[in-house]
Design a protein around this motif. Structure first.
Motif, short mmCIF file in Angstrom:
data_model
loop_
_atom_site.label_atom_id
_atom_site.label_comp_id
_atom_site.label_asym_id
_atom_site.label_seq_id
_atom_site.Cartn_x
_atom_site.Cartn_y
_atom_site.Cartn_z
N UNK A 21 2.53 -26.73 -13.03
CA UNK A 21 1.14 -26.18 -12.95
C UNK A 21 0.85 -24.92 -13.64
N UNK A 22 0.15 -24.97 -14.75
CA UNK A 22 -0.33 -23.61 -15.62
C UNK A 22 -1.32 -23.19 -15.24
N UNK A 23 -2.03 -22.34 -14.39
CA UNK A 23 -3.18 -21.79 -14.23
C UNK A 23 -3.83 -20.90 -15.01
N UNK A 24 -5.08 -21.31 -15.63
CA UNK A 24 -5.96 -20.80 -16.43
C UNK A 24 -7.00 -19.82 -15.91
N UNK A 25 -6.85 -18.59 -16.02
CA UNK A 25 -7.80 -17.64 -15.22
C UNK A 25 -8.43 -16.55 -16.44
N UNK A 26 -9.64 -16.82 -16.46
CA UNK A 26 -10.50 -15.76 -17.28
C UNK A 26 -10.98 -14.55 -16.53
N UNK A 27 -10.22 -13.44 -16.39
CA UNK A 27 -10.76 -12.24 -15.57
C UNK A 27 -12.29 -11.61 -15.77
#
Length: 246
Positions: A21-27
């Motif tokens: 699993x590779x989370x993609x978070x835009x801060x």
């Protein structure tokens, strides 16, 4: 996610990040407006699943959900507080995970559900043990049928030899053997098809390609019934949808 959930989202990113699993978070950082829009659009289009942490106020999350749902992306919600609401732009039937229960299980059910819905090769391999458990379910009437056939196969030799010659004994034993083998394989394939169909149903629910509304939990209850790890998933899913804001 809304800004007040930033700390939780950062924690989730660290928890979910694995080989599979590779989370993609835009801060939330100062950036050009168009750049943010473009980045959000690309992230949603490239994603295999979206986790939504809605707040109480209207926000940009509403538009993100609308885009994700129009693209038929799998979506799950987090229930963090009792007064939480889903945006008006969202379907009611998306699965809702209870944060408190997930923490009790150290987020294992969330990992497993993500791999399940995204058809990860790691979880697809679990279809075999799921099928085996369903196959050997002692409450199933087919298990009794297979047991009777196998018992007849075992006694066919000693029983028939009393009344007939060796040729009849061999032929009858062979008939019971192939009958048991054929029925067992056919029944196993039937159970595997059921496990495969259940996955498709769960994926349809998380995509809301079939609108499930208040029936989401009831439908999911019929899917995670074999492995204990799968049952943990169901335990962490809220049995009621979140209310909309309007």
């Amino acid at each position: 996610y809304q800004h007040q959930h930033t700390a939780l989202v950062t924690k989730l990113e660290a928890i979910l990040k694995t080989k599979w699993i590779k989370p993609d978070l835009i801060p939330f950082l100062p950036a050009d407006h168009d750049t943010i829009i473009e980045k959000v659009q690309k992230s949603i289009k490239d994603s295999d699943l979206l986790i939504i942490l809605p707040g109480l106020e209207k926000s940009f999350v509403d538009a993100e959900i609308m885009l994700a749902s129009s693209l038929k992306k799998p979506i799950i919600f987090f229930k963090i507080t009792d007064d939480q609401r889903i945006p008006d732009t969202s379907y009611k039937g998306y699965p809702v995970f209870d944060l408190q229960k997930l923490e009790e299980y150290r987020f294992r059910p969330l990992h497993r559900f993500i791999l399940y819905v995204t058809k990860s090769s790691k979880d697809v391999l679990q279809n075999f043990p799921r099928t085996l458990v369903a196959f050997y379910n002692q409450s199933d009437s087919m298990t009794v049928v297979l047991g009777v056939i196998f018992f007849l196969y075992l006694i066919s030799g000693p029983f028939i030899i009393i009344f007939a010659n060796l040729e009849w004994q061999f032929s009858l034993g062979r008939i019971f053997f192939w009958l048991f083998t054929t029925v067992s394989i056919g029944y196993f394939l039937f159970k595997y098809l059921k496990v495969f169909t259940e996955r498709l149903r769960v994926i349809s629910i998380t995509r809301q390609t079939i609108l499930t509304g208040n029936m989401t939990y009831d439908l999911l209850s019929g899917c995670f019934t074999e492995l204990e790890a799968d049952k943990e998933i169901l335990h962490c899913i809220n049995d009621q949808p979140l209310f909309t804001k309007h």
